[in-house]
Design an enzyme around this catalytic site. Structure first.
Site, short mmCIF file in Angstrom:
data_model
loop_
_atom_site.label_atom_id
_atom_site.label_comp_id
_atom_site.label_asym_id
_atom_site.label_seq_id
_atom_site.Cartn_x
_atom_site.Cartn_y
_atom_site.Cartn_z
N HIS A 65 -39.52 23.64 -39.86
CA HIS A 65 -39.48 22.77 -41.05
C HIS A 65 -38.14 22.36 -41.30
O HIS A 65 -37.32 23.53 -41.91
CB HIS A 65 -40.29 23.40 -42.06
CG HIS A 65 -40.90 22.73 -43.16
ND1 HIS A 65 -42.09 21.97 -43.20
CD2 HIS A 65 -40.08 22.07 -44.31
CE1 HIS A 65 -42.22 21.40 -44.26
NE2 HIS A 65 -41.12 21.33 -44.83
N ASP A 67 -36.30 19.50 -43.85
CA ASP A 67 -36.50 18.21 -44.75
C ASP A 67 -35.08 17.32 -44.85
O ASP A 67 -35.15 16.66 -46.16
CB ASP A 67 -36.82 18.71 -46.16
CG ASP A 67 -38.22 19.11 -46.33
OD1 ASP A 67 -39.02 18.50 -46.12
OD2 ASP A 67 -38.39 20.52 -46.73
N GLU A 180 -45.73 16.30 -44.18
CA GLU A 180 -45.97 17.52 -45.25
C GLU A 180 -46.62 16.65 -46.49
O GLU A 180 -46.20 16.19 -47.31
CB GLU A 180 -44.60 17.91 -45.96
CG GLU A 180 -44.86 19.13 -46.60
CD GLU A 180 -43.35 19.88 -47.16
OE1 GLU A 180 -43.45 21.02 -47.37
OE2 GLU A 180 -42.28 19.18 -47.20
N HIS A 207 -49.32 19.72 -50.45
CA HIS A 207 -48.08 19.92 -50.87
C HIS A 207 -48.26 20.77 -52.10
O HIS A 207 -49.18 21.63 -52.14
CB HIS A 207 -47.09 18.90 -51.20
CG HIS A 207 -45.78 19.25 -51.28
ND1 HIS A 207 -45.00 19.29 -52.10
CD2 HIS A 207 -45.00 19.84 -50.21
CE1 HIS A 207 -43.97 19.77 -52.13
NE2 HIS A 207 -43.70 20.18 -50.80
N HIS A 249 -48.53 25.93 -47.91
CA HIS A 249 -48.75 25.07 -49.30
C HIS A 249 -50.07 25.35 -49.63
O HIS A 249 -50.62 24.63 -50.88
CB HIS A 249 -48.21 23.63 -49.39
CG HIS A 249 -46.84 23.53 -49.49
ND1 HIS A 249 -46.13 23.86 -50.55
CD2 HIS A 249 -45.85 23.15 -48.51
CE1 HIS A 249 -44.83 23.35 -50.69
NE2 HIS A 249 -44.57 23.05 -49.14
N HIS A 270 -43.71 26.93 -42.72
CA HIS A 270 -42.77 27.63 -43.33
C HIS A 270 -43.39 28.32 -44.54
O HIS A 270 -43.32 27.90 -45.64
CB HIS A 270 -41.76 26.42 -43.87
CG HIS A 270 -42.50 25.45 -44.69
ND1 HIS A 270 -43.37 24.63 -44.55
CD2 HIS A 270 -41.88 24.98 -45.93
CE1 HIS A 270 -43.48 23.86 -45.38
NE2 HIS A 270 -42.73 24.09 -46.28
N ASP A 341 -36.88 25.97 -43.43
CA ASP A 341 -37.26 25.03 -44.93
C ASP A 341 -35.60 24.68 -45.29
O ASP A 341 -35.71 24.33 -46.45
CB ASP A 341 -37.75 25.88 -45.76
CG ASP A 341 -38.60 25.03 -46.95
OD1 ASP A 341 -38.54 23.77 -46.57
OD2 ASP A 341 -39.11 25.43 -47.94
#
Length: 457
Positions: A65, A67, A180, A207, A249, A270, A341
């Protein structure tokens, strides 16, 4: 004793033969002794100089993961011509650590970190749910694909498990796409399938917001929808097309409900261990045992808040080590991986400040301090990438076994959408024109909502 003395008055020809043979024997023995010494010395040096990071030379480090695409959207509106990925951005005026608390990634640091495979995340905020989440997600998928295309010498789009090592052995980072948040599906199986066709290989079911068919971790021990019948249909369709199911999540209840119905291994892209830090984004012990039975994987998150529940001190690399070792001790080394992450959070532990630091983590694990499990080279290879590749391959095998099944054609009930949108404080159906809204009976939907609330109470 010399050759002549040993043979006494023997014939000269015999003396010559004997001496020659003995000298050959001595020379061979000496050579063998030297050879064994050299081999022993090299083995000893090899053992003494091996570091945990060396495992990343024999297997690709796959991070679950990152971002960075969201930062590209936030900072540059996805304008890649203004993004110098090839440069070390640590001190950049836009991307440097002093001006951007969530910026940890660039190409030089990925190379320094020995990253061999990376999931780049297409993420859009929960505020887009029921609005423009699909459009925004497509923008993020597009910028990921364009980023990969812009750096062909360093990145390669990968959509099959078998191609991860092929890309890595050619000196490239095997680049995979993730979505995600289930809100990006807009409760549509058609959109799920189209994402897969665009190269997406995992979807995180929620999420921080609930979808109409699954609860997020924010409900803690409670529930709103749990995993609905339509949610189960989404799981079955993900199995059928070969989309990895990511349970990071989601609520603890949803974790268990998905594991009870999926036919393929799952992943936590993650997340860390609830038994070490009781944040509901982490995985509780009973779910970890179910992950082992499912043959899935938990890719440990580095975010300071998820790995360290002690607010009186800063998170450190040791906190991450504790989570990795906890999961390993509880369910085995075959079910743990890495999901940093980076670029999705604003605080990383000391010692894991950016994507260049993975080798330091592997060195530290190999040290195996008192009370910690011993990590062999093979164990470290599993953690780095072998475990994830195995899960990915298993998901593809389930897909292949279901290839004769037709696509699911279920449509979520309008009543479910009505209740979900009303729970979000929206005017239900105000932004929708799809046919399923035509049959919504507001009275029935509100009665169903009332029954649900009574049941929860």
């Amino acid at each position: 004793m010399g050759c002549i003395s040993a043979l006494g008055m023997a014939e000269p020809s015999n003396i010559s033969k004997y001496c020659t043979g003995k000298m050959v024997y001595i020379n061979v023995a000496v050579c063998l002794a030297v050879l064994l010494f050299v081999i022993g010395l090299s083995v000893g040096l090899s053992v003494n100089t091996f570091k945990g990071r060396d495992a990343l030379d024999s297997t690709p480090l796959i991070d679950g993961h990152n971002d960075l695409p969201h930062n590209l959207y936030q900072k540059l509106s996805n304008n890649l011509s203004a993004f110098h990925f090839e440069k070390d951005l640590r001190n950049d005026v836009v991307w440097g650590s002093t001006v951007c608390s969530s910026c940890y990634t660039d190409l030089p640091r990925l190379i320094e970190g020995k990253v061999g495979g990376q999931f780049w995340v297409a993420y859009t905020a929960c505020g887009s749910q029921y609005k423009d989440s699909v459009q925004l997600t497509l923008r993020q998928i597009d910028v990921i694909r364009r980023l990969i295309h812009r750096y062909p010498a360093n990145l390669q789009l990968v959509t099959d498990a078998a191609d991860i090592e092929v890309a890595w052995r050619s000196g490239k980072i095997a680049s995979m796409i993730a979505v995600e948040g289930g809100h990006s599906l807009d409760s549509s199986l058609a959109i799920l399938r189209l994402y897969y066709d665009l190269g997406v290989r995992y979807v995180t079911l929620t999420h921080t917001c609930n979808t109409p068919w699954a609860d997020a971790s924010t409900v803690n021990d409670g529930y709103v929808y749990n995993l609905t019948e339509f949610g189960q249909t989404i799981i079955h369709e993900m199995n059928r097309i070969g989309m990895l199911i990511d349970l990071s999540h989601v609520s603890h209840n949803v974790m268990k409900e998905v594991l009870a119905v999926t036919r393929a291994p799952i992943m936590f892209s993650h997340s860390s261990a609830f038994g070490v830090c009781g944040n509901y984004r982490n995985v509780p012990d009973d779910v970890l045992h179910a992950v082992k039975k499912n043959n899935g994987i938990v890719m440990v998150n580095f975010y300071s808040v998820f790995v360290n529940c002690n607010t009186s001190r800063n998170a450190t690399m040791q906190d991450v080590v504790d989570h990795i070792n906890y999961i390993r001790n509880l369910i085995g080394v075959d079910h743990v991986g890495i999901g940093g992450d980076y670029d999705g959070v604003n605080s990383m532990p000391e010692g894991l400040e950016d994507v260049s630091k993975y080798p330091d983590l592997f060195d530290r694990l190999y040290e195996s301090r008192e009370g910690e499990p011993t990590w062999t080279k093979e164990d470290l290879e599993k953690l780095a990438g072998r475990n994830f590749i195995r899960v990915f391959q298993a998901v593809e095998s389930v897909r292949d076994s279901l290839s004769s099944e037709p696509p699911r054609e279920d449509i979520i009930a309008g009543d479910e959408l009505y209740i979900a949108q009303k729970n979000e404080g929206l005017n239900p159906g105000a932004c929708q024109t799809a046919k399923e809204w035509n049959g919504v009976n507001v009275t029935d939907a509100e009665q169903k909502e009332t029954r649900t609330k009574r049941h929860q109470a």
